[in-house]
Design an enzyme around this catalytic site. Structure first.
Site, PDB file in Angstrom:
ATOM      1  N   ALA A 119       0.851  -1.193   0.000  1.00 23.28           N
ATOM      2  CA  ALA A 119       0.000   0.000   0.000  1.00 23.28           C
ATOM      3  C   ALA A 119       0.880   1.233   0.000  1.00 23.28           C
ATOM      4  O   ALA A 119       2.105   1.152   0.176  1.00 23.28           O
ATOM      5  CB  ALA A 119      -0.920   0.005   1.219  1.00 23.28           C
ATOM      6  N   LYS A 120       0.266   2.374  -0.206  1.00 20.56           N
ATOM      7  CA  LYS A 120       0.979   3.659  -0.088  1.00 20.56           C
ATOM      8  C   LYS A 120      -0.064   4.751   0.121  1.00 20.56           C
ATOM      9  O   LYS A 120      -1.215   4.620  -0.308  1.00 20.56           O
ATOM     10  CB  LYS A 120       1.794   3.957  -1.356  1.00 20.56           C
ATOM     11  CG  LYS A 120       3.029   4.818  -1.101  1.00 20.56           C
ATOM     12  CD  LYS A 120       4.123   4.032  -0.396  1.00 20.56           C
ATOM     13  CE  LYS A 120       5.411   4.841  -0.282  1.00 20.56           C
ATOM     14  NZ  LYS A 120       6.499   4.030   0.270  1.00 20.56           N
TER      15      LYS A 120
END
Length: 432
Positions: A119-120
């Site tokens: 994720a980011k």
């Protein structure tokens, strides 16, 4: 701009995601998939994020006006475990960049052997123009907006460009209050040690870069001791990489930050440079070196180059001018796929970002484990475990590269995709 990239099944990258970083990752993914004969159904799934969250973040500023910022959280793949990835505060943050970074986190966590998805997150803002109070207000509201999608068993953010342990402390506090008022340290990593952070986390990415550099020098029959190194970016990653490489006897001839670079062919006194940064905040004006630009630093003649700033720093426009023998990617995506091909043909050895800058997420994983167990390790144990995991990932990638006669970027991606494919098939997500 290149045309959207096609796949085996004739699909294209969605225009919503089609930024240079993501396109670059997908090109590498396609090439790696061919090396391992990846199931086309798995490949198609790996080309799209699972979820993209966009939020409005209203903030009361110090002058009592309200500004509304745009925030993102992209959850790319949960195949191997809870989502994991940093939060970036930068004026150039957009959805395309965050999707690209989330994809890289997915492949990074896989190749490193971690039980985590990718994720980011990020907010489009220049953090240098915010007061401490404004940054805290921004962080708390962002934490509240994405709160329903994160948690110790769902998605565990961490610091990235423009954020730090204090940012994570504010995020954790807001989440904890909204979940019932008791502290939940496992919701984020990269926190201060006093509230559940891990010893060794602050310097982990820079130390990991140096561990990988030692391996890269070893397989190229060179020694880090006495080697000349140029480092683009002198933030958390670059400064610690410089410190640890200097302590191992390397000669750091050039470093740079947003104010520009400095060069000294005899080698910089890194402890003195670090003290100068503490006093002046930027490298500009350091007296015992020659000023150079960030662009010129990349082309300095040296044994190794550590690009530790932002993505896409080395592309087809400057790849032929790079004089380093080894590149160790401290940043995410600093060398484009096309530049990788040029450099590889010229004999430049590239230790790719998905392994080389993995120290941060490895120790973030350690922090999450320690928070979950409520049992903490000393710094030597953290550093030792970090070295074991990151060098094992390097060795696995190097073995694949040697066996298939491909560059390390393709090899690392292939190893990553092999693990993701096996996990998907074992779980019955894409049965043959």
């Amino acid at each position: 701009m290149e045309a959207p990239h096609g796949s085996k099944n004739g699909s294209q990258i969605e225009p919503l995601y089609d930024g240079p970083l993501f396109r670059n990752a997908i090109q590498t993914l396609d090439e790696a998939a061919k090396l391992i004969n990846c199931d086309p159904n798995v490949l198609e799934r790996l080309k799209r994020p699972r979820r993209c969250i966009t939020v409005s973040v209203p903030v009361r500023m110090d002058d009592y006006s309200v500004k509304v910022f745009t925030g993102y959280r992209v959850q790319y793949s949960p195949t191997l475990g809870p989502y994991k990835g940093g939060i970036r505060y930068h004026q150039n943050v957009d959805l395309q960049e965050v999707v690209g970074l989330a994809a890289l986190m997915t492949f990074k966590n896989s190749v490193l052997g971690l039980p985590l998805g990718g994720a980011k997150g990020g907010i489009t803002v220049d953090p240098t123009k915010l007061s401490r109070t404004e940054k805290q207000n921004l962080t708390r509201r962002y934490a509240s907006e994405i709160g329903p999608f994160v948690g110790p068993t769902k998605d565990i953010p961490a610091p990235d460009v423009g954020t730090d342990p204090q940012t994570m402390a504010w995020f954790m506090d807001t989440y904890s209050q909204e979940q019932g008022g008791f502290a939940q340290p496992g919701v984020v990593t990269g926190k201060p040690v006093e509230i559940g952070g891990s010893l060794g986390r602050n310097h982990a990415t820079g130390l990991g870069v140096v561990y990988v550099a030692e391996k890269a020098f070893e397989v190229n029959k060179m020694s880090l001791k006495g080697a000349t190194i140029a480092i683009q970016g002198f933030g958390n990653v670059g400064s610690f990489a410089a410190k640890f490489a200097h302590e191992r006897g390397a000669r750091i001839v050039a470093v740079s930050d947003v104010s520009g670079g400095i060069f000294n062919g005899d080698g910089l006194d890194i402890p003195e440079v670090l003290e100068y940064i503490k006093a002046h905040k930027f490298l500009k004006g350091y007296p015992k070196a020659t000023p150079i630009s960030n662009e010129d630093l990349l082309e300095v003649k040296c044994d190794a180059l550590f690009p530790c700033a932002l993505e896409n720093q080395i592309d087809t426009h400057n790849a032929e001018k790079i004089q380093a023998k080894i590149i160790v990617e401290g940043a995410n995506g600093p060398v484009t796929n096309a530049a990788t091909k040029i450099l590889t043909k010229r004999g430049v050895y590239i230790a790719p970002d998905v392994i080389a800058n993995g120290g941060g997420v490895i120790v973030s994983y350690f922090e999450w484990v320690q928070d979950t167990m409520a049992l903490f390790w000393d710094e030597d144990e953290v550093n030792g475990r970090l070295k074991t995991i990151i060098t094992k990932a390097f060795d696995k990638g190097h073995s694949f590269a040697t066996e298939k006669n491909v560059d390390m970027r393709s090899a690392a991606m292939a190893v990553s995709v092999q693990r993701l494919e096996k996990a998907m098939l074992l779980r019955g997500l894409y049965p043959r």
